[in-house]
Scaffold this active site. Structure first.
Site, mmCIF file in Angstrom:
data_model
loop_
_atom_site.group_PDB
_atom_site.id
_atom_site.type_symbol
_atom_site.label_atom_id
_atom_site.label_comp_id
_atom_site.label_asym_id
_atom_site.label_seq_id
_atom_site.Cartn_x
_atom_site.Cartn_y
_atom_site.Cartn_z
ATOM 1 C CB CYS A 89 -46.953 -52.230 -19.496
ATOM 2 S SG CYS A 89 -45.719 -51.194 -18.008
ATOM 3 C CG HIS A 222 -51.657 -44.465 -20.271
ATOM 4 N ND1 HIS A 222 -52.578 -44.988 -20.256
ATOM 5 C CD2 HIS A 222 -50.483 -44.607 -19.377
ATOM 6 C CE1 HIS A 222 -52.526 -46.404 -19.841
ATOM 7 N NE2 HIS A 222 -51.111 -45.833 -19.259
ATOM 8 C CG ASP A 248 -43.813 -44.533 -16.020
ATOM 9 O OD1 ASP A 248 -42.847 -44.834 -15.015
ATOM 10 O OD2 ASP A 248 -44.174 -45.243 -16.350
ATOM 11 N N GLY A 253 -42.284 -46.452 -21.019
ATOM 12 C CA GLY A 253 -41.568 -47.015 -22.628
ATOM 13 C C GLY A 253 -42.464 -46.416 -23.761
ATOM 14 C CB THR A 254 -46.275 -46.959 -23.795
ATOM 15 O OG1 THR A 254 -46.742 -46.660 -22.404
ATOM 16 C CG2 THR A 254 -46.551 -48.584 -23.659
#
Length: 332
Positions: A89, A222, A248, A253-254
């Site tokens: 994450c 996701h 989010d 970040g990912t």
């Protein structure tokens, strides 16, 4: 029995990150990937108790600090959130790194740098200080790659989508504007959540990617919705969907890593390029294509992502067996 957890709450560019610094279940001396398997099997109630209501909420994210068994890492991290126990994450790493430095939980072997063992592999971090506070974090993420290009999926009641499946620590469906989705204009957050749920369900019937070097990492959980930027200071705008109904608050970040991997594979980014991605609330992650790399047989890239976080409080949380909602709940 009453169990207590000492947590340090933070947010990374708007997304909550609850760092569990005390009270976590003891784990054997094995890799973080193996600890993730053990945690999911035997201790998932900890995640649901700390992430779900009434102690958390629908977009809650967190991370548990563990010692690392690797000689080249300062400590280990186990990422927990409403959607499950993640391999990696980005927001969690940015929040975690800020917390451990500002709160004095970890003494880095090299000032200004951290090496963190995650279930997805080693993640390196560089941080800058302004006095006692961390001003910025740059995480050097795991190798990322485009797994499948131009996947055509029929979403019942909506229409046909063409998406790319990319990996940036988690697998993402990367969606760019097209006939069935023209961008964020006129879309509410609820609209994006509802469409994400339908798209992910449709993808699960036709697509089940598995990481070529770690079979524990699989499935598209996701979605990153991408649109044109609103200003000249950024390159794109996005919304990352995860869990059952979470968007989010940061650019992810990912998600940023997966987006860059997709653009790199399609020749739209090159080694050394900077890619600045904006969230729906206007916060920004700055990504960079650090190098090209092989991920199994796939051509991939090493991404870095820069952002910031703020520590917002200390929190001692009780989970008591006499509480009928001890392990948390979610509304459908």
């Amino acid at each position: 029995m009453r169990r207590s957890f000492f947590c340090i709450d933070s947010h990374a560019c708007g997304n909550p990150v609850r760092v569990v610094a005390g009270g976590a279940p003891l784990m054997p001396s094995v890799s973080m990937a193996e600890r993730r398997d053990i945690f999911v099997r035997d201790h998932d109630w900890v995640r649901t108790a700390l992430m779900f209501e009434p102690r958390g909420h629908d977009i809650m994210s967190g991370v548990i600090i563990y010692p690392s068994t690797r000689d080249d890492c300062d400590f280990g991290a186990l990422f927990i959130e409403v959607s499950g126990c993640l391999p990696m994450c980005g927001a969690g790493t940015i929040g975690l790194s800020t917390v451990v430095i500002e709160e004095g939980l970890v003494t880095p072997r090299e000032p200004g740098k951290l090496a963190i063992e995650t279930p997805a592999g080693r993640v390196d971090v560089e941080y800058t200080l302004g006095g006692e506070f961390v001003e910025s974090i740059r995480l050097f993420n795991v190798a990322s790659y485009l797994h499948s290009a131009d996947v055509v999926v029929e979403v019942p009641g909506v229409g046909t989508f063409t998406v790319d499946i990319a990996y940036g620590g988690n697998f993402y469906a990367v969606v760019e504007p097209q006939e069935c989705w023209t961008g964020f204009e006129g879309q509410t957050t609820a609209d994006i959540v509802g469409l994400s749920q339908k798209l992910r369900a449709a993808l699960s019937d036709i697509c089940d990617p598995v990481h070529p070097e770690n079979s524990r990492i699989s499935g598209v959980h996701h979605i990153i919705w991408c649109d044109k930027p609103q200003s000249r200071t950024v390159h794109g705008r996005c919304a990352v969907f995860y869990g059952d109904k979470a968007i989010d608050r940061s650019p992810g970040g990912t998600g940023t890593s997966a987006r860059m991997a997709q653009l790199f594979a399609k020749g739209r980014l090159n080694v050394g390029d900077i890619y600045r991605l904006e969230s729906l609330i206007g916060t920004i992650y700055e990504g960079k294509v650090e190098a090209s790399v092989k991920v199994g047989t796939f051509d991939g890239m090493n991404p870095s992502v820069s952002g910031w976080a703020e520590v917002i409080g200390h929190n001692t949380i009780f989970v008591d067996d006499k509480d009928p909602l001890a392990h948390g709940f979610q509304l459908a």
